[in-house]
Design an enzyme around this catalytic site. Sequence first.
Site, PDB file in Angstrom:
ATOM      1  N   SER A 198      -9.601   1.707   3.043  1.00 61.61           N
ATOM      2  CA  SER A 198      -8.750   2.500   2.187  1.00 61.61           C
ATOM      3  C   SER A 198      -7.699   1.699   1.415  1.00 61.61           C
ATOM      4  CB  SER A 198      -8.034   3.557   3.023  1.00 61.61           C
ATOM      5  OG  SER A 198      -7.148   2.954   3.942  1.00 61.61           O
TER       6      SER A 198
ATOM      7  N   SER B  13      -9.701  -0.694   7.166  1.00 66.01           N
ATOM      8  CA  SER B  13      -9.116  -0.439   5.842  1.00 66.01           C
ATOM      9  C   SER B  13      -8.426  -1.642   5.201  1.00 66.01           C
ATOM     10  CB  SER B  13      -8.122   0.718   5.924  1.00 66.01           C
ATOM     11  OG  SER B  13      -8.807   1.944   5.920  1.00 66.01           O
TER      12      SER B  13
ATOM     13  N   LYS C 248       0.863  -1.177   0.000  1.00 65.27           N
ATOM     14  CA  LYS C 248       0.000   0.000   0.000  1.00 65.27           C
ATOM     15  C   LYS C 248       0.903   1.232   0.000  1.00 65.27           C
ATOM     16  CE  LYS C 248      -3.867   1.942   2.724  1.00 65.27           C
ATOM     17  NZ  LYS C 248      -4.665   1.790   3.964  1.00 65.27           N
TER      18      LYS C 248
END
Lengths: 100, 486
Positions: B152, B176, B77
């Site tokens: 997210s 997330s 990420k």
Amino acid sequence: MSAITRDEVERIAGLARLELSEGEAERMAGDLATILDYVEALQALDTSDVEPTANPVPLETPLRDDRVRPGLAAEVAVAGAPHAEGTAFVVPKVIEGEEG
Amino acid sequence: MSDPLGGVAELRGALDDRRVSAVELVRAACARARALDLNAFTHLREEAALAEAEDSDARRARGEARSPLEGIPVALKDNVCQAGEPAQCASRILEGWKSPYDATAVARLRAAGAIVVGRTNMDEFAMGSSTENSVHGPARNPWDPECAPGGSSGGSAVAVAAGVVPAALGSDTGGSIRQPASFCGVVGMKPTYGRVSRYGLVAFASSLDQIGPFARTVEDATLVLEAIAGHDPCDATSIPEPAPALAGALSGDVSGLVIGLPREYFASDGADPEVLAAVRTAVAELEQAGAKTREVSLPHTPYAVATYYLVATAEASSNLARYDGVRYGRRAERVGDLLDMYRRTRSEGFGAEVKRRILLGTYVLSAGYYDAYYRKAQQVRTLLRRDFEEAFAACDVIATPTAPETAFRLGERAADPLRMYLSDVFTVSAPLAGIPALSVPCGFVDGLPVGLQLMGRALDEASLLRVADAYQRRSDWHERRPPEAA
């Protein structure tokens, strides 16, 4: 308590070092009012004898030996700055006085 | 289009038998990342990864493979730092910035022989539940590209679901990792707070943030978690325990284990009835395997989202104060004095959701409101923790839906922040309590994946992984491939 005025949003934006356009401030005041209205539900709970939780898995503050050890070199630390000279961050003049 | 990559176990076998090389795997992953139109990746580092893959192949040829992850391509990420690589956090304000060091989790993955191929799309600074709040545009769900992948950590979930990489790292603050895992039909785990070092994870809400793995199987997620977990002196909140040996937990045996079903999460008005039905069916399958179930109560659940958004935004407003145009990324042009530089840099650099949360967090920490909002939320956080302590006196793990719904359509909630926040209703409690939780695929509704969430006692990742693995041995949801990635 939950109504939040546009003036208040602008005051908060000042504290947070943000500038909002008129439209943005209007929209944010509406959004924040909705969210604050929602979180108002917490006030229904009696928490008078409840300790606050800051860390969900509490630990004692870890300590290390007070010895010099390698860290991030200054050149590396400033490499990602938008404006640097040598090993210094360059910022607009802070101290009043003669023009530099 | 290149074929999807298999799981870690499968690739490891192929690497061991010399049917494939790490170099070929890296090439295949990068080719596939480019070919798919899902906006999952924000950056590929193919050249560097190929050089590392050559080293990996050489190690394997010498019989010096470092771990089961040797030569396995993985993705990060974009808020997990890798030295010399961008870490833009999907924000304009970090445009062009490159990380000066490896996050501990990344250093450990690389030390285990895994090869980072690239960085994945996310909501800006991990603030969002759809990966729409990204300067790179939204990532798309491979099961239906008109739908959000969740967020997210949406890009990491998509990268794994679409078979670009067998595993990826994400970060979970209020769901997330787990919610996008649920929306994309993969496994995603948030470890116990402090289990994985946060050193090198760009901070959003420091008392909630945790790095964790995505993979298609629990077995693969376990390998990644084992590699990244364990004490790190660079993170003062890192739990001083060695990395747990978890592979032994994957015995398939759940007989006698007690699964708690919190009534607040199964209320008929709280979730899509078909999602609830899929979760109940999965729990019944675990009962067939010998687990016991009992109803439990987590009475403060209705207050969790409010508590979360107060704590998280307060911490965010403080953490994001560092983006001031001095040390990182981008500074506004032609600024006047220092204050003008701060204001204009931040106003131009942050997107709307980040500004909204900074404002909310600043407000709840400001004089006159601190006690009513922030301290109150911290006190309710204590009540939520106690709920779990009491529930875990009567059960070993807790099963719930991961999200109240399947993937929603892109754009559907963009204009309604509170509605977006409410998609985290089942995931925010675990980080508030600091306990581990994972999502494992447990069915489909109208062609979109459903996730089963399992929550456990602090430090008891092993029970969660055991139950989730036992479920995967008895189900084949994780073997289905999304149409966009066939």
